[in-house]
Scaffold this motif. Structure first.
Motif, PDB file in Angstrom:
ATOM      1  N   MET A 217       0.838  -1.193   0.000  1.00 43.13           N
ATOM      2  CA  MET A 217       0.000   0.000   0.000  1.00 43.13           C
ATOM      3  C   MET A 217       0.877   1.249   0.000  1.00 43.13           C
ATOM      4  SD  MET A 217      -3.228   0.842  -0.035  1.00 43.13           S
ATOM      5  CE  MET A 217      -4.022  -0.699   0.453  1.00 43.13           C
ATOM      6  N   ILE A 218       0.444   2.244  -0.744  1.00 41.89           N
ATOM      7  CA  ILE A 218       1.087   3.556  -0.749  1.00 41.89           C
ATOM      8  C   ILE A 218       0.161   4.492   0.018  1.00 41.89           C
ATOM      9  CG2 ILE A 218       1.862   5.476  -2.204  1.00 41.89           C
ATOM     10  CD1 ILE A 218       2.166   3.390  -4.488  1.00 41.89           C
ATOM     11  N   TRP A 219       0.716   5.297   0.920  1.00 43.42           N
ATOM     12  CA  TRP A 219      -0.169   6.207   1.639  1.00 43.42           C
ATOM     13  C   TRP A 219       0.550   7.507   2.000  1.00 43.42           C
ATOM     14  CZ3 TRP A 219       1.776   7.399   6.378  1.00 43.42           C
ATOM     15  CH2 TRP A 219       2.533   6.433   7.053  1.00 43.42           C
ATOM     16  N   ARG A 220      -0.273   8.541   2.190  1.00 43.70           N
ATOM     17  CA  ARG A 220       0.170   9.823   2.739  1.00 43.70           C
ATOM     18  C   ARG A 220      -0.683  10.112   3.962  1.00 43.70           C
ATOM     19  NH1 ARG A 220      -1.330  11.297  -2.527  1.00 43.70           N
ATOM     20  NH2 ARG A 220      -2.801  12.836  -1.718  1.00 43.70           N
ATOM     21  N   GLU A 221      -0.078  10.693   4.973  1.00 42.61           N
ATOM     22  CA  GLU A 221      -0.825  10.957   6.206  1.00 42.61           C
ATOM     23  C   GLU A 221      -1.298  12.401   6.269  1.00 42.61           C
ATOM     24  OE1 GLU A 221      -0.537  10.226  11.046  1.00 42.61           O
ATOM     25  OE2 GLU A 221       1.261   9.980   9.806  1.00 42.61           O
ATOM     26  N   HIS A 222      -2.579  12.579   6.570  1.00 42.65           N
ATOM     27  CA  HIS A 222      -3.155  13.876   6.891  1.00 42.65           C
ATOM     28  C   HIS A 222      -3.547  13.876   8.366  1.00 42.65           C
ATOM     29  CE1 HIS A 222      -4.392  14.925   2.458  1.00 42.65           C
ATOM     30  NE2 HIS A 222      -3.086  14.781   2.623  1.00 42.65           N
TER      31      HIS A 222
ATOM     32  N   ILE B 104      -4.425   8.988   3.140  1.00 44.30           N
ATOM     33  CA  ILE B 104      -4.720   8.872   1.706  1.00 44.30           C
ATOM     34  C   ILE B 104      -4.040   7.591   1.238  1.00 44.30           C
ATOM     35  CG2 ILE B 104      -4.582   9.957  -0.558  1.00 44.30           C
ATOM     36  CD1 ILE B 104      -6.217  11.519   1.556  1.00 44.30           C
ATOM     37  N   MET B 105      -4.825   6.581   0.849  1.00 42.80           N
ATOM     38  CA  MET B 105      -4.285   5.256   0.576  1.00 42.80           C
ATOM     39  C   MET B 105      -4.497   4.869  -0.888  1.00 42.80           C
ATOM     40  SD  MET B 105      -5.279   3.294   4.149  1.00 42.80           S
ATOM     41  CE  MET B 105      -4.022   2.045   3.877  1.00 42.80           C
ATOM     42  N   ILE B 106      -3.423   4.378  -1.496  1.00 41.04           N
ATOM     43  CA  ILE B 106      -3.417   4.036  -2.928  1.00 41.04           C
ATOM     44  C   ILE B 106      -2.877   2.625  -3.073  1.00 41.04           C
ATOM     45  CG2 ILE B 106      -2.478   4.623  -5.200  1.00 41.04           C
ATOM     46  CD1 ILE B 106      -2.039   7.519  -3.892  1.00 41.04           C
ATOM     47  N   ARG B 107      -3.626   1.790  -3.754  1.00 42.78           N
ATOM     48  CA  ARG B 107      -3.161   0.417  -3.970  1.00 42.78           C
ATOM     49  C   ARG B 107      -2.003   0.410  -4.961  1.00 42.78           C
ATOM     50  NH1 ARG B 107      -8.565  -2.871  -5.386  1.00 42.78           N
ATOM     51  NH2 ARG B 107      -8.450  -1.366  -7.103  1.00 42.78           N
TER      52      ARG B 107
ATOM     53  N   PRO C 243      -2.857  -9.104  -3.831  1.00 44.08           N
ATOM     54  CA  PRO C 243      -3.514  -9.745  -2.687  1.00 44.08           C
ATOM     55  C   PRO C 243      -3.247  -9.025  -1.374  1.00 44.08           C
ATOM     56  CG  PRO C 243      -1.668 -11.085  -3.465  1.00 44.08           C
ATOM     57  CD  PRO C 243      -1.887 -10.006  -4.487  1.00 44.08           C
ATOM     58  N   LEU C 244      -2.045  -8.463  -1.209  1.00 41.75           N
ATOM     59  CA  LEU C 244      -1.728  -7.756   0.040  1.00 41.75           C
ATOM     60  C   LEU C 244      -2.583  -6.504   0.209  1.00 41.75           C
ATOM     61  CD1 LEU C 244       2.173  -7.975   0.196  1.00 41.75           C
ATOM     62  CD2 LEU C 244       0.565  -8.917   1.853  1.00 41.75           C
ATOM     63  N   ASP C 245      -2.840  -5.804  -0.873  1.00 45.33           N
ATOM     64  CA  ASP C 245      -3.587  -4.548  -0.786  1.00 45.33           C
ATOM     65  C   ASP C 245      -5.094  -4.751  -0.651  1.00 45.33           C
ATOM     66  OD1 ASP C 245      -1.325  -3.065  -0.805  1.00 45.33           O
ATOM     67  OD2 ASP C 245      -1.492  -2.352  -2.866  1.00 45.33           O
TER      68      ASP C 245
END
Length: 258
Positions: free
Chosen positions: A1-6, A11-14, A56-58
Motif C-alpha cells: 500500500m502507498i499512503w500519505r498521512e493527513h 490517503i491510501m493508494i493500492r 492480494p496484500l492490498d
C-alpha cells in the motif's frame, strides 16, 4: 500500500493502481523518444503490471501496531515482501516473459540497492538473476533495447510514485525527498541531453515536467481512498479501508514553462 498521512485521515493508494498509471505514462511517451520500439507491447504490459505481487496484500491492508500507521511498501517486513515480489514477477512472466524480465531486473536492482547485506535480499537477487538468464535464453533480447526498456519502466514508476506520495500542489521544498533534484533516470535518454527530468506541481491538478517526455499534455485519474483515522480506531484498518469509497483525482501533465 502507498499512503500519505493527513491530520484526520490516510490517503491510501493500492500498488496495482499506481502501476496502472505507470503503464499510462509509457503509452503517452513521445514516439520520437522511443529509441527501441521492438517488443513495445510487452514493455507496456511490463510497466502496467510490474506491481502485481501487491494485489492480494492490498486487498486487506495491514496495521503496524508499533508505529501506529498502516504498513507501506517502504517498511513492510522484508522476508514477506520478497515472497510477494517473487509471486508478482512470476505472474507477469506467465503473461509475457519479456515483461517479467523487465520487472525482475527492476526489483533486483532495487533490492540490491538497499539490502546488500541482508541474507533474504541476497537470496532474492540470486534467484532473480537466475530467472533473468533463463528468460534471456528463451527470448534472445537485444541488450541495447533491454537497457532502454528498463529505463522506461524506471521513469514511469518514478513518475507514478511522485504523484502518489506527494500531496497535490505541494511546493518543491516540501516534496518527498527522493525527487527534489529530479528523476535521475532521465539522464539515460537521448532527448534529455544528459539532464534529470524535473517534476513540479504547478497547482493541485497539474504537474509540469522538464524536459517533457510525452507527445502532448494529457490527464490521468489517480484512484485513492481517504480512510478516516476515527474509523480505523473504531473498526480497524482493514474494515475501515473496505468501507471507504474509492475517489479519483485528475492530474494533467504539462511541459514546464521555464
Amino acid at each position: 500500500m502507498i499512503w500519505r498521512e493527513h491530520e484526520d485521515a490516510f490517503i491510501m493508494i493500492r500498488q496495482h493502481d499506481h502501476a496502472k498509471l505507470s503503464g499510462e505514462f509509457a503509452r503517452h511517451l513521445n514516439p520520437q523518444y522511443i529509441e527501441q520500439k521492438e517488443r513495445w507491447d510487452e514493455v507496456l504490459i511490463g510497466c502496467e503490471q510490474h506491481d502485481r505481487g501487491w494485489i492480494p496484500l492490498d486487498e486487506i491492508p495491514l496495521w503496524d501496531d508499533a508505529k501506529q500507521i498502516p504498513f507501506s511498501f517502504m517498511h513492510f517486513p522484508e522476508p514477506a515482501k520478497l515472497v510477494f515480489y517473487r509471486y508478482g514477477i512470476k505472474e507477469l512472466e506467465n503473461m509475457t516473459p519479456y515483461g517479467g524480465m523487465l520487472a525482475s531486473l527492476h526489483y533486483a536492482a532495487l533490492v540490491s540497492h538497499y539490502g546488500e547485506e541482508d541474507p533474504f535480499c541476497i537470496a532474492f537477487v540470486k534467484e532473480e538473476k537466475e530467472r533473468q538468464e533463463r528468460i534471456k535464453e528463451q527470448v534472445k533480447p537485444n541488450e541495447q533495447a533491454l537497457a532502454f526498456h528498463r529505463s522506461v519502466l524506471e521513469l514511469c514508476d518514478d513518475l507514478s510514485l511522485y504523484v502518489c506520495l506527494n500531496d497535490p500542489g505541494v511546493s518543491k521544498e516540501n516534496e518527498q525527498d527522493w525527487w527534489k533534484e529530479g528523476f535521475e533516470v532521465g539522464k539515460k535518454f537521448a532527448f534529455t541531453n544528459d539532464q534529470a527530468i524535473m517534476p513540479r506541481w504547478v497547482d493541485e491538478h497539474r504537474v509540469s515536467l522538464s524536459p517533457f517526455p510525452f507527445e502532448a499534455p494529457f490527464t490521468l485519474e489517480l484512484v485513492y481512498r481517504k480512510v478516516n483515522k476515527k474509523d480505523i480506531q473504531q473498526s480497524g484498518l482493514a474494515q475501515a479501508f473496505a468501507d471507504t469509497e474509492k475517489q479519483t483525482w485528475n492530474i494533467e501533465f504539462v511541459p514546464s514553462e521555464s
